[in-house]
Design a protein around this motif. Sequence first.
Motif, PDB file in Angstrom:
ATOM      1  N   LEU A  58       0.837  -1.194   0.000  1.00 21.89           N
ATOM      2  CA  LEU A  58       0.000   0.000   0.000  1.00 21.89           C
ATOM      3  C   LEU A  58       0.878   1.253   0.000  1.00 21.89           C
ATOM      4  O   LEU A  58       1.715   1.437   0.872  1.00 21.89           O
ATOM      5  N   ILE A  59       0.656   2.100  -0.999  1.00 24.85           N
ATOM      6  CA  ILE A  59       1.400   3.351  -1.127  1.00 24.85           C
ATOM      7  C   ILE A  59       0.401   4.494  -0.970  1.00 24.85           C
ATOM      8  O   ILE A  59      -0.542   4.616  -1.760  1.00 24.85           O
ATOM      9  N   SER A  60       0.596   5.313   0.029  1.00 22.40           N
ATOM     10  CA  SER A  60      -0.381   6.364   0.328  1.00 22.40           C
ATOM     11  C   SER A  60      -0.197   7.562  -0.594  1.00 22.40           C
ATOM     12  O   SER A  60       0.917   7.868  -1.047  1.00 22.40           O
ATOM     13  N   LEU A  61      -1.309   8.247  -0.848  1.00 17.59           N
ATOM     14  CA  LEU A  61      -1.251   9.454  -1.678  1.00 17.59           C
ATOM     15  C   LEU A  61      -0.419  10.559  -1.025  1.00 17.59           C
ATOM     16  O   LEU A  61       0.354  11.240  -1.709  1.00 17.59           O
ATOM     17  N   PRO A  62      -0.563  10.800   0.305  1.00 14.93           N
ATOM     18  CA  PRO A  62       0.282  11.825   0.935  1.00 14.93           C
ATOM     19  C   PRO A  62       1.776  11.544   0.760  1.00 14.93           C
ATOM     20  O   PRO A  62       2.567  12.476   0.548  1.00 14.93           O
ATOM     21  N   PHE A  63       2.160  10.271   0.839  1.00 15.79           N
ATOM     22  CA  PHE A  63       3.570   9.912   0.658  1.00 15.79           C
ATOM     23  C   PHE A  63       4.034  10.271  -0.747  1.00 15.79           C
ATOM     24  O   PHE A  63       5.104  10.884  -0.932  1.00 15.79           O
ATOM     25  N   LEU A  64       3.240   9.892  -1.759  1.00 14.30           N
ATOM     26  CA  LEU A  64       3.611  10.190  -3.145  1.00 14.30           C
ATOM     27  C   LEU A  64       3.618  11.691  -3.390  1.00 14.30           C
ATOM     28  O   LEU A  64       4.473  12.217  -4.118  1.00 14.30           O
ATOM     29  N   SER A  65       2.662  12.387  -2.781  1.00 11.02           N
ATOM     30  CA  SER A  65       2.584  13.835  -2.937  1.00 11.02           C
ATOM     31  C   SER A  65       3.835  14.519  -2.391  1.00 11.02           C
ATOM     32  O   SER A  65       4.391  15.431  -3.017  1.00 11.02           O
ATOM     33  N   GLU A  66       4.276  14.054  -1.223  1.00 11.11           N
ATOM     34  CA  GLU A  66       5.488  14.618  -0.618  1.00 11.11           C
ATOM     35  C   GLU A  66       6.736  14.213  -1.388  1.00 11.11           C
ATOM     36  O   GLU A  66       7.635  15.031  -1.614  1.00 11.11           O
ATOM     37  N   LYS A  67       6.799  12.951  -1.804  1.00 12.06           N
ATOM     38  CA  LYS A  67       7.988  12.436  -2.485  1.00 12.06           C
ATOM     39  C   LYS A  67       8.228  13.153  -3.814  1.00 12.06           C
ATOM     40  O   LYS A  67       9.371  13.471  -4.162  1.00 12.06           O
ATOM     41  N   TYR A  68       7.136  13.412  -4.551  1.00 10.99           N
ATOM     42  CA  TYR A  68       7.286  14.006  -5.873  1.00 10.99           C
ATOM     43  C   TYR A  68       6.866  15.480  -5.915  1.00 10.99           C
ATOM     44  O   TYR A  68       6.754  16.064  -6.996  1.00 10.99           O
ATOM     45  N   GLU A  69       6.618  16.054  -4.724  1.00  9.25           N
ATOM     46  CA  GLU A  69       6.351  17.488  -4.586  1.00  9.25           C
ATOM     47  C   GLU A  69       5.252  17.942  -5.541  1.00  9.25           C
ATOM     48  O   GLU A  69       5.429  18.855  -6.350  1.00  9.25           O
ATOM     49  N   ALA A  70       4.115  17.274  -5.430  1.00  9.83           N
ATOM     50  CA  ALA A  70       2.972  17.613  -6.280  1.00  9.83           C
ATOM     51  C   ALA A  70       1.690  17.501  -5.470  1.00  9.83           C
ATOM     52  O   ALA A  70       1.636  16.790  -4.459  1.00  9.83           O
ATOM     53  N   ALA A  71       0.661  18.183  -5.905  1.00 13.73           N
ATOM     54  CA  ALA A  71      -0.629  18.137  -5.215  1.00 13.73           C
ATOM     55  C   ALA A  71      -1.239  16.744  -5.337  1.00 13.73           C
ATOM     56  O   ALA A  71      -0.988  16.017  -6.298  1.00 13.73           O
ATOM     57  N   LYS A  72      -2.067  16.378  -4.339  1.00 10.19           N
ATOM     58  CA  LYS A  72      -2.696  15.066  -4.346  1.00 10.19           C
ATOM     59  C   LYS A  72      -3.557  14.861  -5.591  1.00 10.19           C
ATOM     60  O   LYS A  72      -3.633  13.760  -6.136  1.00 10.19           O
ATOM     61  N   SER A  73      -4.205  15.935  -6.030  1.00 12.27           N
ATOM     62  CA  SER A  73      -5.037  15.835  -7.230  1.00 12.27           C
ATOM     63  C   SER A  73      -4.199  15.483  -8.450  1.00 12.27           C
ATOM     64  O   SER A  73      -4.614  14.676  -9.296  1.00 12.27           O
ATOM     65  N   SER A  74      -3.004  16.072  -8.539  1.00 13.32           N
ATOM     66  CA  SER A  74      -2.105  15.773  -9.661  1.00 13.32           C
ATOM     67  C   SER A  74      -1.604  14.325  -9.577  1.00 13.32           C
ATOM     68  O   SER A  74      -1.508  13.635 -10.589  1.00 13.32           O
ATOM     69  N   ILE A  75      -1.288  13.893  -8.348  1.00 13.14           N
ATOM     70  CA  ILE A  75      -0.828  12.520  -8.147  1.00 13.14           C
ATOM     71  C   ILE A  75      -1.927  11.534  -8.540  1.00 13.14           C
ATOM     72  O   ILE A  75      -1.667  10.515  -9.184  1.00 13.14           O
ATOM     73  N   SER A  76      -3.159  11.835  -8.172  1.00  5.36           N
ATOM     74  CA  SER A  76      -4.287  10.961  -8.513  1.00  5.36           C
ATOM     75  C   SER A  76      -4.450  10.844 -10.028  1.00  5.36           C
ATOM     76  O   SER A  76      -4.700   9.754 -10.557  1.00  5.36           O
ATOM     77  N   GLU A  77      -4.295  11.960 -10.733  1.00  4.79           N
ATOM     78  CA  GLU A  77      -4.386  11.942 -12.190  1.00  4.79           C
ATOM     79  C   GLU A  77      -3.253  11.108 -12.790  1.00  4.79           C
ATOM     80  O   GLU A  77      -3.459  10.343 -13.734  1.00  4.79           O
ATOM     81  N   ASP A  78      -2.055  11.258 -12.218  1.00  6.72           N
ATOM     82  CA  ASP A  78      -0.902  10.477 -12.697  1.00  6.72           C
ATOM     83  C   ASP A  78      -1.134   8.988 -12.494  1.00  6.72           C
ATOM     84  O   ASP A  78      -0.832   8.174 -13.378  1.00  6.72           O
ATOM     85  N   LEU A  79      -1.665   8.621 -11.346  1.00  2.00           N
ATOM     86  CA  LEU A  79      -1.911   7.208 -11.051  1.00  2.00           C
ATOM     87  C   LEU A  79      -2.957   6.617 -11.994  1.00  2.00           C
ATOM     88  O   LEU A  79      -2.872   5.447 -12.380  1.00  2.00           O
ATOM     89  N   ALA A  80      -3.942   7.437 -12.367  1.00  2.00           N
ATOM     90  CA  ALA A  80      -4.957   6.971 -13.315  1.00  2.00           C
ATOM     91  C   ALA A  80      -4.325   6.671 -14.671  1.00  2.00           C
ATOM     92  O   ALA A  80      -4.671   5.676 -15.330  1.00  2.00           O
ATOM     93  N   ILE A  81      -3.381   7.512 -15.086  1.00  5.22           N
ATOM     94  CA  ILE A  81      -2.672   7.294 -16.349  1.00  5.22           C
ATOM     95  C   ILE A  81      -1.829   6.019 -16.270  1.00  5.22           C
ATOM     96  O   ILE A  81      -1.822   5.194 -17.192  1.00  5.22           O
ATOM     97  N   ILE A  82      -1.123   5.852 -15.145  1.00  6.63           N
ATOM     98  CA  ILE A  82      -0.269   4.673 -14.961  1.00  6.63           C
ATOM     99  C   ILE A  82      -1.110   3.408 -14.951  1.00  6.63           C
ATOM    100  O   ILE A  82      -0.759   2.397 -15.573  1.00  6.63           O
ATOM    101  N   ASN A  83      -2.241   3.469 -14.263  1.00  5.89           N
ATOM    102  CA  ASN A  83      -3.128   2.306 -14.185  1.00  5.89           C
ATOM    103  C   ASN A  83      -3.637   1.920 -15.570  1.00  5.89           C
ATOM    104  O   ASN A  83      -3.689   0.723 -15.925  1.00  5.89           O
ATOM    105  N   LYS A  84      -4.019   2.906 -16.364  1.00  3.40           N
ATOM    106  CA  LYS A  84      -4.506   2.634 -17.722  1.00  3.40           C
ATOM    107  C   LYS A  84      -3.409   2.000 -18.566  1.00  3.40           C
ATOM    108  O   LYS A  84      -3.653   1.058 -19.336  1.00  3.40           O
ATOM    109  N   MET A  85      -2.190   2.499 -18.424  1.00  2.00           N
ATOM    110  CA  MET A  85      -1.064   1.955 -19.173  1.00  2.00           C
ATOM    111  C   MET A  85      -0.777   0.512 -18.773  1.00  2.00           C
ATOM    112  O   MET A  85      -0.544  -0.358 -19.620  1.00  2.00           O
ATOM    113  N   PHE A  86      -0.801   0.222 -17.455  1.00  4.56           N
ATOM    114  CA  PHE A  86      -0.576  -1.143 -16.974  1.00  4.56           C
ATOM    115  C   PHE A  86      -1.595  -2.106 -17.575  1.00  4.56           C
ATOM    116  O   PHE A  86      -1.257  -3.204 -18.023  1.00  4.56           O
TER     117      PHE A  86
END
Length: 271
Positions: free
Chosen positions: A21-49
């Motif tokens: 389990l990878i939390s959104l706050p962790f990814l947001s802090e790690k990549y210095e981006a808003a949670k909304s942006s991280i969520s959009e990125d994850l949706a793209i990654i999920n579609k690609m997978f």
Amino acid sequence: MKRSERLVAMTHYVLDQPRRLISLPFLSEKYEAAKSSISEDLAIINKMFQNEGIGHLETVSGAAGGVKYIPAFSEDFSKSFVKELCDRLEDPERILPGGYLFMSDLLGEPETVRNIGRLLASAFADKEIDAVMTVATKGIPLAYAVASYLNVPVVIVRRDPKVTEGSTVSINYVSGSTRKIQTMVLTKRSLAEGSKVCIIDDFMKAGGTINGMRSLLKEFNAEVAGIGVLAEAEDEEEDRVVDDYVSIVQIMNVDNRQPKIEIHPGNLFKN
């Protein structure tokens, strides 16, 4: 960090953390981006997978939620890969005395072992698993491949104790093929009591060795969460002591006189 750079970095990180389990706050802090942006990125990654047939991202809601990468193969790739394995194993030069097949070359190919590991791990993707168990020695590469996709440790059962492993638990069991009494040993420190374990082996005839590992797990009050084998021998089914398992290929017939080998896909696609 540009979005394109972040997508590459996040994809690499997620692939290296299967079933964790990878939390959104962790990814947001790690990549210095808003949670909304991280969520959009994850949706793209999920579609690609999913488009590439390599798994999907499972969303866990709630305050402590996030995403988990669940490795898998597409059905088309899985069937194509298993067919290739069957074709390779049908080479008559693989026949060994006693009707056994030479498979060590396959177990020595990193890409082949990784693909087998991903297939077996996919079969147990919905199971809660704490460790992968195998018996030394040929099953070890497969066990590590499966464990890497399940993101759990490997526990190795041995035929005799090693001084460097400390105190051990041992049992006697009946070998399914030779009907002889044999011994298997597991160090006490290798497995926590009550663990849920996935048993992996390279080859199964009657299933005596796997049944022995099940008996050994009882000594740890552990639970068998799944059983996976690379190859099973079809002609031993009437004497089989294991019935709930997943196999990649099934050896239907080995004719030493012809010589000829008949290999079919296992029950992986039937479960």
